[in-house]
Design a protein around this motif. Sequence first.
Motif, PDB file in Angstrom:
ATOM      1  N   LEU A 150      42.297  46.326  30.776  1.00 32.78           N
ATOM      2  CA  LEU A 150      43.533  45.476  29.969  1.00 32.78           C
ATOM      3  C   LEU A 150      43.143  45.373  28.675  1.00 32.78           C
ATOM      4  O   LEU A 150      44.104  45.497  27.684  1.00 32.78           O
ATOM      5  CB  LEU A 150      43.198  44.088  30.544  1.00 32.78           C
ATOM      6  CG  LEU A 150      43.981  43.902  32.019  1.00 32.78           C
ATOM      7  CD1 LEU A 150      43.620  42.617  32.824  1.00 32.78           C
ATOM      8  CD2 LEU A 150      45.440  44.044  32.102  1.00 32.78           C
ATOM      9  N   ALA A 151      41.881  45.199  28.136  1.00 35.35           N
ATOM     10  CA  ALA A 151      41.527  45.307  26.652  1.00 35.35           C
ATOM     11  C   ALA A 151      42.036  46.650  26.028  1.00 35.35           C
ATOM     12  O   ALA A 151      42.701  46.563  24.881  1.00 35.35           O
ATOM     13  CB  ALA A 151      40.106  44.953  26.650  1.00 35.35           C
ATOM     14  N   ARG A 152      41.501  47.622  26.609  1.00 27.80           N
ATOM     15  CA  ARG A 152      41.811  48.927  26.283  1.00 27.80           C
ATOM     16  C   ARG A 152      43.262  49.081  25.962  1.00 27.80           C
ATOM     17  O   ARG A 152      43.913  49.525  24.690  1.00 27.80           O
ATOM     18  CB  ARG A 152      41.189  49.934  26.866  1.00 27.80           C
ATOM     19  CG  ARG A 152      39.568  50.026  26.767  1.00 27.80           C
ATOM     20  CD  ARG A 152      39.279  51.242  27.496  1.00 27.80           C
ATOM     21  NE  ARG A 152      39.810  52.634  27.553  1.00 27.80           N
ATOM     22  CZ  ARG A 152      39.378  53.726  28.179  1.00 27.80           C
ATOM     23  NH1 ARG A 152      38.684  53.540  29.128  1.00 27.80           N
ATOM     24  NH2 ARG A 152      39.932  54.758  27.870  1.00 27.80           N
ATOM     25  N   LEU A 153      44.145  48.953  26.964  1.00 30.63           N
ATOM     26  CA  LEU A 153      45.532  48.847  26.906  1.00 30.63           C
ATOM     27  C   LEU A 153      46.310  48.185  25.982  1.00 30.63           C
ATOM     28  O   LEU A 153      47.348  48.510  25.250  1.00 30.63           O
ATOM     29  CB  LEU A 153      46.079  48.726  28.383  1.00 30.63           C
ATOM     30  CG  LEU A 153      45.696  49.921  29.477  1.00 30.63           C
ATOM     31  CD1 LEU A 153      46.259  49.443  30.712  1.00 30.63           C
ATOM     32  CD2 LEU A 153      46.320  51.339  28.720  1.00 30.63           C
ATOM     33  N   THR A 191      39.088  30.476  31.530  1.00 31.02           N
ATOM     34  CA  THR A 191      38.420  30.117  30.035  1.00 31.02           C
ATOM     35  C   THR A 191      38.621  31.428  29.287  1.00 31.02           C
ATOM     36  O   THR A 191      38.034  31.182  28.076  1.00 31.02           O
ATOM     37  CB  THR A 191      36.970  29.596  29.976  1.00 31.02           C
ATOM     38  OG1 THR A 191      36.159  30.207  30.952  1.00 31.02           O
ATOM     39  CG2 THR A 191      37.213  28.160  30.543  1.00 31.02           C
ATOM     40  N   ASP A 192      38.864  32.502  29.837  1.00 30.49           N
ATOM     41  CA  ASP A 192      38.957  33.703  29.063  1.00 30.49           C
ATOM     42  C   ASP A 192      40.223  34.467  29.499  1.00 30.49           C
ATOM     43  O   ASP A 192      40.534  34.819  30.895  1.00 30.49           O
ATOM     44  CB  ASP A 192      37.818  34.693  29.432  1.00 30.49           C
ATOM     45  CG  ASP A 192      37.856  35.867  28.618  1.00 30.49           C
ATOM     46  OD1 ASP A 192      38.427  36.971  29.155  1.00 30.49           O
ATOM     47  OD2 ASP A 192      37.193  36.351  27.557  1.00 30.49           O
ATOM     48  N   LYS A 193      41.070  34.675  28.449  1.00 32.37           N
ATOM     49  CA  LYS A 193      42.409  35.265  29.075  1.00 32.37           C
ATOM     50  C   LYS A 193      42.427  36.620  29.579  1.00 32.37           C
ATOM     51  O   LYS A 193      43.039  36.895  30.564  1.00 32.37           O
ATOM     52  CB  LYS A 193      43.176  35.545  27.446  1.00 32.37           C
ATOM     53  CG  LYS A 193      44.654  35.974  27.652  1.00 32.37           C
ATOM     54  CD  LYS A 193      45.400  36.149  26.638  1.00 32.37           C
ATOM     55  CE  LYS A 193      44.727  37.496  25.787  1.00 32.37           C
ATOM     56  NZ  LYS A 193      45.688  37.998  24.739  1.00 32.37           N
ATOM     57  N   LEU A 194      41.405  37.624  29.237  1.00 30.47           N
ATOM     58  CA  LEU A 194      41.578  38.766  29.791  1.00 30.47           C
ATOM     59  C   LEU A 194      40.864  38.637  31.001  1.00 30.47           C
ATOM     60  O   LEU A 194      41.334  39.505  31.967  1.00 30.47           O
ATOM     61  CB  LEU A 194      40.597  39.859  28.914  1.00 30.47           C
ATOM     62  CG  LEU A 194      41.365  40.532  27.685  1.00 30.47           C
ATOM     63  CD1 LEU A 194      40.270  41.171  26.851  1.00 30.47           C
ATOM     64  CD2 LEU A 194      42.512  41.379  28.129  1.00 30.47           C
ATOM     65  N   ALA A 195      39.783  37.674  31.480  1.00 30.49           N
ATOM     66  CA  ALA A 195      39.267  37.855  32.528  1.00 30.49           C
ATOM     67  C   ALA A 195      40.181  37.063  33.705  1.00 30.49           C
ATOM     68  O   ALA A 195      40.411  37.354  34.779  1.00 30.49           O
ATOM     69  CB  ALA A 195      37.926  36.948  32.579  1.00 30.49           C
ATOM     70  N   ASP A 196      40.945  36.315  33.292  1.00 27.98           N
ATOM     71  CA  ASP A 196      42.126  35.726  34.013  1.00 27.98           C
ATOM     72  C   ASP A 196      42.952  36.461  34.435  1.00 27.98           C
ATOM     73  O   ASP A 196      43.426  36.653  35.574  1.00 27.98           O
ATOM     74  CB  ASP A 196      42.737  34.364  33.265  1.00 27.98           C
ATOM     75  CG  ASP A 196      43.860  33.610  34.047  1.00 27.98           C
ATOM     76  OD1 ASP A 196      43.551  33.608  35.078  1.00 27.98           O
ATOM     77  OD2 ASP A 196      44.460  33.026  33.289  1.00 27.98           O
ATOM     78  N   GLN A 197      43.545  37.233  33.408  1.00 28.07           N
ATOM     79  CA  GLN A 197      44.573  38.394  33.800  1.00 28.07           C
ATOM     80  C   GLN A 197      43.930  39.355  34.688  1.00 28.07           C
ATOM     81  O   GLN A 197      44.480  39.774  35.543  1.00 28.07           O
ATOM     82  CB  GLN A 197      44.936  39.216  32.522  1.00 28.07           C
ATOM     83  CG  GLN A 197      45.675  38.123  31.833  1.00 28.07           C
ATOM     84  CD  GLN A 197      46.303  38.797  30.387  1.00 28.07           C
ATOM     85  OE1 GLN A 197      45.513  39.887  29.975  1.00 28.07           O
ATOM     86  NE2 GLN A 197      47.010  38.178  29.537  1.00 28.07           N
TER      87      GLN A 197
END
Length: 319
Positions: free
Chosen positions: A207-210, A231-237
């Motif tokens: 998700l971070a790379r994209l 508490t972390d947007k990327l981890a939540d997604q």
Amino acid sequence: MEIVAVDLGGTNARFCVARLDRGGRPVLDTPRKYRTADYPGLPAAWEAFARDIGGRVPKAASIAIAGPVEGELIHFTNSSWTIRPETLGDEMGLDQPPLLINDFAAMAAAVGVLNDDELAYIGGPEGSLPAEGVTTVIGPGTGLGVAQLLRRDGRRIVLPTEGGHLDFAALDSFEEKLLSMLRERVVRVSTERIVSGPALARIREALARLGGEAIVPQDDAAIWENAVKRTDKLADQALDRFVMSFGAVAGDLALAHGAHSVVITGGLSNRIRDRLAGPLFNDRFRAKGRFAHRMASFPIRLAIHPEPGLLGAAAAYQE
């Protein structure tokens, strides 16, 4: 009759005395947990358990092992322990060789004796699990454990599988890209590369790379904690994507097994109970084209017993 039920993982070994009951399910005494790193092997941990309960140890045992139970020497993936089945009974002072079963076979055996109030609703029709037929038992941990529980003519038959090692099938553009990224590292992407505890970090990285975002390294425990607490947007997604993939995989396996119900197990699954009971999991589980109506008829439950490995080891011995 009393036996010792044992649940062996890479990090911890759990022991308890279990009283078998032909008219019901085994009754577990207080479990005791030992770090595998603190002992050279199972016999030494067994001695510690015997000492801690006062030395009166039953002379029979059932042992659930996190790994394939085969060959003359069993190696653990995440610890230095080894087990030689031929001599283990003598090393532990038993009257007969212990029953050795795969840890997820133990999970399925536990499911066979759980009460309705130990099976939390996730999806499908309300009510008890079917009294006859196949239940797919599945749970993400270090890998993806999968087993079948067959109820027939009053018997409970457990069938271990390696369902976590099927090829992963991408269902949308994100999963296609995730699959492509994972193929840069491994030749073959199995389902447990995307549906398991360590998989959450892989999904978060994708998700971070994209999204062109910085990839801040975190260990698996921190990523899971942040995802569960949102508490972390990327981890939540990433956890939402994980749940979607898990639903699809669970549905595929239930179809392949000719199942009539599904039970999800494990500590990670219990941490995300609310998400599993939502549409991300259930919509993907049912989205099987011409079989969508059949998939909607499957009761889906979450095992919430605190020690399913120990209960399953004892239940397998009793069966």
